[in-house]
Design an enzyme around this catalytic site. Sequence first.
Site, PDB file in Angstrom:
ATOM      1  N   GLN A   1       5.998  -9.131   3.735  1.00 44.68           N
ATOM      2  CA  GLN A   1       5.667  -8.787   2.349  1.00 44.68           C
ATOM      3  C   GLN A   1       6.883  -8.951   1.443  1.00 44.68           C
ATOM      4  O   GLN A   1       6.766  -9.396   0.293  1.00 44.68           O
ATOM      5  CB  GLN A   1       5.131  -7.356   2.301  1.00 44.68           C
ATOM      6  CG  GLN A   1       3.783  -7.209   2.988  1.00 44.68           C
ATOM      7  CD  GLN A   1       3.391  -5.755   3.248  1.00 44.68           C
ATOM      8  OE1 GLN A   1       4.248  -4.895   3.445  1.00 44.68           O
ATOM      9  NE2 GLN A   1       2.099  -5.472   3.261  1.00 44.68           N
TER      10      GLN A   1
ATOM     11  N   THR B   1      -3.504  -7.260   6.604  1.00 44.51           N
ATOM     12  CA  THR B   1      -3.814  -5.954   7.192  1.00 44.51           C
ATOM     13  C   THR B   1      -5.165  -5.970   7.898  1.00 44.51           C
ATOM     14  O   THR B   1      -5.297  -5.485   9.038  1.00 44.51           O
ATOM     15  CB  THR B   1      -3.808  -4.864   6.108  1.00 44.51           C
ATOM     16  OG1 THR B   1      -2.502  -4.789   5.526  1.00 44.51           O
ATOM     17  CG2 THR B   1      -4.158  -3.507   6.700  1.00 44.51           C
ATOM     18  N   ILE B   2      -6.171  -6.512   7.247  1.00 43.45           N
ATOM     19  CA  ILE B   2      -7.500  -6.576   7.863  1.00 43.45           C
ATOM     20  C   ILE B   2      -7.479  -7.495   9.085  1.00 43.45           C
ATOM     21  O   ILE B   2      -8.155  -7.227  10.087  1.00 43.45           O
ATOM     22  CB  ILE B   2      -8.561  -7.041   6.837  1.00 43.45           C
ATOM     23  CG1 ILE B   2      -8.817  -5.926   5.820  1.00 43.45           C
ATOM     24  CG2 ILE B   2      -9.855  -7.452   7.530  1.00 43.45           C
ATOM     25  CD1 ILE B   2      -9.409  -4.653   6.407  1.00 43.45           C
TER      26      ILE B   2
ATOM     27  N   GLU C   1       7.602  -0.913  11.667  1.00 45.52           N
ATOM     28  CA  GLU C   1       6.453  -1.836  11.522  1.00 45.52           C
ATOM     29  C   GLU C   1       6.934  -3.172  10.972  1.00 45.52           C
ATOM     30  O   GLU C   1       7.797  -3.236  10.099  1.00 45.52           O
ATOM     31  CB  GLU C   1       5.374  -1.200  10.646  1.00 45.52           C
ATOM     32  CG  GLU C   1       5.787  -0.888   9.224  1.00 45.52           C
ATOM     33  CD  GLU C   1       5.409  -1.980   8.250  1.00 45.52           C
ATOM     34  OE1 GLU C   1       4.826  -2.975   8.678  1.00 45.52           O
ATOM     35  OE2 GLU C   1       5.721  -1.826   7.065  1.00 45.52           O
TER      36      GLU C   1
ATOM     37  N   GLY D   1     -12.258  -7.093   3.096  1.00 47.42           N
ATOM     38  CA  GLY D   1     -11.015  -7.799   2.822  1.00 47.42           C
ATOM     39  C   GLY D   1     -10.748  -8.791   3.933  1.00 47.42           C
ATOM     40  O   GLY D   1     -11.401  -8.758   4.985  1.00 47.42           O
ATOM     41  N   ALA D   2      -9.784  -9.685   3.722  1.00 47.25           N
ATOM     42  CA  ALA D   2      -9.455 -10.666   4.765  1.00 47.25           C
ATOM     43  C   ALA D   2      -7.972 -11.006   4.740  1.00 47.25           C
ATOM     44  O   ALA D   2      -7.568 -12.080   5.180  1.00 47.25           O
ATOM     45  CB  ALA D   2     -10.292 -11.932   4.584  1.00 47.25           C
TER      46      ALA D   2
ATOM     47  N   HIS E   1      19.212  -0.015   0.897  1.00 45.98           N
ATOM     48  CA  HIS E   1      17.802   0.362   0.816  1.00 45.98           C
ATOM     49  C   HIS E   1      16.897  -0.824   1.153  1.00 45.98           C
ATOM     50  O   HIS E   1      15.966  -0.689   1.960  1.00 45.98           O
ATOM     51  CB  HIS E   1      17.472   0.876  -0.584  1.00 45.98           C
ATOM     52  CG  HIS E   1      16.018   1.198  -0.782  1.00 45.98           C
ATOM     53  ND1 HIS E   1      15.407   2.289  -0.200  1.00 45.98           N
ATOM     54  CD2 HIS E   1      15.038   0.536  -1.467  1.00 45.98           C
ATOM     55  CE1 HIS E   1      14.120   2.300  -0.526  1.00 45.98           C
ATOM     56  NE2 HIS E   1      13.878   1.251  -1.294  1.00 45.98           N
TER      57      HIS E   1
ATOM     58  N   ARG F   1       4.301   1.336  -1.242  1.00 52.18           N
ATOM     59  CA  ARG F   1       5.448   1.341  -2.151  1.00 52.18           C
ATOM     60  C   ARG F   1       5.283   0.327  -3.281  1.00 52.18           C
ATOM     61  O   ARG F   1       4.615  -0.698  -3.131  1.00 52.18           O
ATOM     62  CB  ARG F   1       6.741   1.034  -1.390  1.00 52.18           C
ATOM     63  CG  ARG F   1       6.851  -0.370  -0.839  1.00 52.18           C
ATOM     64  CD  ARG F   1       8.144  -0.565  -0.028  1.00 52.18           C
ATOM     65  NE  ARG F   1       8.147   0.246   1.177  1.00 52.18           N
ATOM     66  CZ  ARG F   1       9.009   1.246   1.393  1.00 52.18           C
ATOM     67  NH1 ARG F   1       9.939   1.516   0.500  1.00 52.18           N
ATOM     68  NH2 ARG F   1       8.951   1.944   2.511  1.00 52.18           N
TER      69      ARG F   1
ATOM     70  N   CYS G   1       0.823  -1.209   0.000  1.00 47.72           N
ATOM     71  CA  CYS G   1       0.000   0.000   0.000  1.00 47.72           C
ATOM     72  C   CYS G   1       0.856   1.259   0.000  1.00 47.72           C
ATOM     73  O   CYS G   1       0.391   2.324  -0.399  1.00 47.72           O
ATOM     74  CB  CYS G   1      -0.944   0.015   1.195  1.00 47.72           C
ATOM     75  SG  CYS G   1      -0.123  -0.010   2.803  1.00 47.72           S
TER      76      CYS G   1
ATOM     77  N   SER H   1       9.566   2.766   6.474  1.00 48.19           N
ATOM     78  CA  SER H   1       8.110   2.643   6.467  1.00 48.19           C
ATOM     79  C   SER H   1       7.442   3.909   6.987  1.00 48.19           C
ATOM     80  O   SER H   1       8.043   4.691   7.722  1.00 48.19           O
ATOM     81  CB  SER H   1       7.671   1.462   7.341  1.00 48.19           C
ATOM     82  OG  SER H   1       8.124   0.235   6.811  1.00 48.19           O
TER      83      SER H   1
END
Length: 427
Positions: A119, A192-193, A113, A188-189, A98, A52, A50, A108
């Site tokens: 991810q 994040t959700i 985080e 969503g599932a 980086h 990058r 979400c 972040s």
Amino acid sequence: MSLLALGVNHNSAPLEIREKVAFTESRLEEALREGCARSGASELVILSTCNRTELFVAYDGDVDCVALGHWLARFHGLAWDDLAPYCYQHVDLEAVRHLTRVGAGLDSMVLGEPQILGQIKTAYAQAQQLNVVGSQLNQMFDSCFTVVKQIRTETAIGANPVSVAFAAVSLSKRIFSRLDRSNALLIGAGETIELVARHLRENGIANMTIANRTLSRSESLAAEVGARSVSLDAIAEELVAADIVISSTAAPIAILGKGAVEAALRRRKHKPIFMVDIAVPRDIEPQVAELSDVYLYTVDDLKEIVEENKRSRQSEAVSAEQLVEQGVLSFEQKQREYRAVDTVKALRSHADDIRQSELQRALKLLARGDQPEVVLESLARSLTNKLLHAPSANLKRASAAGRDEVIPLADELFALGEYKSLDSENT
């Protein structure tokens, strides 16, 4: 071989740009294969979240940032000139630095985080499955994972984890002083959700409903967090009772429009709805924010909470940055070692050829009845002479040519310091 990291993030590009270059799950395989073929890259990993979109690339020759940038823009139907002002690039060790900083949560929106590491691992695994990563990116990502593990172990930057999901729930608590009287609709599932749901439950939310395209996934999550599960088709109806709506799906286009929200508000008698759209591309049409009874926030609106988090973790970030630098130096040292591998292999092959040849000659002499002691002495002498012939001849030629720097290198390579000292004492 050269390394390159090219992309956009929450610092370099606004949401409307980031959502245009986000890679959907359905097109990721196509993108990985096409990205290598069209940009000249030999290896490629695509990280798309979400906050990058980044490409990590290895080239057999020189880095070609322009070709990669043109491909990225073209894949998403954009002109490179329109995207270029928002892109950054890091080459070789800067790319390693980086990636490691990203993995540690140092780059972040929410400092430290932990979600981003998972991810990155997922993005890396997807590229591995398609065989578009090789030795260079393997080394780069292995280095990242090792250093990030050390950072998580030796610093408190990840203590009391704070994520975008946590920030969304924190904002909900500011709007609604008592969540135990509020109803939440989560769309969503994914990970994040799931985090949002757990934070809401910990904060005593009255009722929670999870809507998802794959019902089995939402049912599983709902069972874990004490929520109801519905399909995406039921969103319009569920909006009527929802005080809080938090959405994070991988849908390529908005799934909640102004008309559906307007209809729900009428049935709610215009009781306000608080909405947070964490998805990129956005799940909720921006025009929804025009409705007077809706308070719509995006990931970029969570920055105030994020800044509070940054201040509390800044001292730990200093220690984490030091570990990142140590990791980059270690990576550089290993790369230098790898550069000697081909020469070491060639040297060993050369020595083994001589060994085989001399061994066969010695075995023939033994077979015809020569004395073993004589054969062994001849074998040892011949091996020594043949192994040292080329280095000795080349050293003499180098010295005769005035290349004095070769002599101390030979001393170091063959560890001759002790022997030269003994020769000096005996002279």
